[in-house]
Design a protein around this motif. Structure first.
Motif, short mmCIF file in Angstrom:
data_model
loop_
_atom_site.label_atom_id
_atom_site.label_comp_id
_atom_site.label_asym_id
_atom_site.label_seq_id
_atom_site.Cartn_x
_atom_site.Cartn_y
_atom_site.Cartn_z
N ASP A 89 -17.42 41.03 -2.76
CA ASP A 89 -17.46 41.95 -3.91
C ASP A 89 -17.75 43.38 -3.46
O ASP A 89 -17.11 44.33 -3.92
CB ASP A 89 -18.51 41.50 -4.92
CG ASP A 89 -18.11 40.26 -5.69
OD1 ASP A 89 -16.91 39.91 -5.70
OD2 ASP A 89 -19.01 39.62 -6.29
N ASP A 92 -14.62 44.78 -1.73
CA ASP A 92 -13.60 45.18 -2.71
C ASP A 92 -13.96 46.52 -3.36
O ASP A 92 -13.10 47.40 -3.51
CB ASP A 92 -13.43 44.11 -3.79
CG ASP A 92 -12.54 42.96 -3.35
OD1 ASP A 92 -11.63 43.18 -2.51
OD2 ASP A 92 -12.75 41.85 -3.86
N GLU A 93 -15.22 46.68 -3.73
CA GLU A 93 -15.67 47.94 -4.33
C GLU A 93 -15.49 49.10 -3.35
O GLU A 93 -15.04 50.18 -3.73
CB GLU A 93 -17.15 47.84 -4.72
CG GLU A 93 -17.43 46.98 -5.92
CD GLU A 93 -18.91 46.80 -6.17
OE1 GLU A 93 -19.73 47.65 -5.74
OE2 GLU A 93 -19.27 45.78 -6.80
N GLU A 101 -7.54 51.02 -2.26
CA GLU A 101 -6.98 50.10 -3.24
C GLU A 101 -5.49 50.42 -3.40
O GLU A 101 -5.10 51.58 -3.49
CB GLU A 101 -7.69 50.23 -4.59
CG GLU A 101 -7.18 49.21 -5.58
CD GLU A 101 -7.82 49.35 -6.94
OE1 GLU A 101 -8.30 48.35 -7.46
OE2 GLU A 101 -7.83 50.47 -7.48
N GLN A 105 -5.22 44.95 0.76
CA GLN A 105 -5.74 43.89 -0.09
C GLN A 105 -6.66 43.04 0.77
O GLN A 105 -6.41 42.85 1.95
CB GLN A 105 -4.58 43.07 -0.62
CG GLN A 105 -4.97 42.01 -1.61
CD GLN A 105 -3.73 41.30 -2.11
OE1 GLN A 105 -3.51 40.16 -1.74
NE2 GLN A 105 -2.91 41.96 -2.92
N LEU A 106 -7.70 42.52 0.16
CA LEU A 106 -8.65 41.70 0.87
C LEU A 106 -8.49 40.25 0.46
O LEU A 106 -8.49 39.92 -0.72
CB LEU A 106 -10.07 42.18 0.52
CG LEU A 106 -11.21 41.78 1.41
CD1 LEU A 106 -10.98 42.26 2.84
CD2 LEU A 106 -12.50 42.35 0.88
N SER A 108 -10.10 36.34 1.35
CA SER A 108 -11.36 35.84 1.90
C SER A 108 -11.26 34.37 2.28
O SER A 108 -10.61 33.57 1.59
CB SER A 108 -12.50 36.06 0.90
OG SER A 108 -12.25 35.38 -0.30
#
Length: 186
Positions: A89, A92-93, A101, A105-106, A108
């Motif tokens: 999280d 991503d932030e 962004e 892209q992440l 996991s």
């Protein structure tokens, strides 16, 4: 073999012997064959340091277009799945805050990955289980291009879940174990 190299070898084995071999990601083969996957080990367990390493990888991808994707391997400090999800999280932030962004892209992966609402022992979870907690940076433009040339990309996750459940958890446990075994010297 140095420890970091061992983590990389185990993860590369997983990419080849699980992800590519069983087509869990239909786009992996091309990158394995091109040797365009970067493997980076971050042994630090403090989220701030891991996030800085992730940003450094974004910058490296910006500067080196021949590197298609980076797998950031986290062998220490994120063994607990929920602590790892907190890190995802934050990552991503951070990608959003730093203007990445839409560019990266992440994805996991974790040894104890469990999809929301699924049982821990559901074999479908193995589609995202890896030898070590791993953050995967993917170029969005590459995903868009690959998906444009792929018939029915929406079916990929469904097919993976069906395959994983058909094979069963024991099958994947054995595969992951094989990925982390070091060949014995003769």
């Amino acid at each position: 073999m140095p420890e970091q190299q061992q983590y990389i070898e185990h993860t590369a084995n997983w990419v080849k012997k699980v992800i590519m071999k069983y087509n869990l990601c239909p786009f992996a083969r091309r990158e394995v064959e091109r040797a365009s996957i970067r493997y980076v080990v971050v042994e630090e367990h403090k989220p701030k340091v891991v996030l800085q390493a992730l940003l450094a990888e974004c910058r490296l991808l910006d500067e080196q277009p021949e590197v298609e994707t980076t797998l950031v391997i986290l062998p220490r400090g994120f063994e607990g799945f929920y602590a790892y999800l907190d890190l995802v999280d934050l990552a991503d932030e951070l990608l959003f805050e730093q203007g990445f962004e839409g560019k990266y892209q992440l994805a996991s992966f974790h040894p104890d990955y469990c999809f929301d609402g699924e049982l821990q022992n559901d074999a479908a979870n193995y589609t995202n289980r890896s030898p070590y907690p791993t953050l995967h940076l993917i170029r969005e433009a590459s995903i868009e291009k690959a998906l444009a040339d792929y018939d029915d990309p929406e079916s990929i996750p469904e097919c993976n879940i069906h395959f994983a459940r058909r094979k069963g958890s024991d099958f994947f446990v054995q595969l992951l174990t094989q990925c982390t075994q070091t060949p014995k010297a003769e």
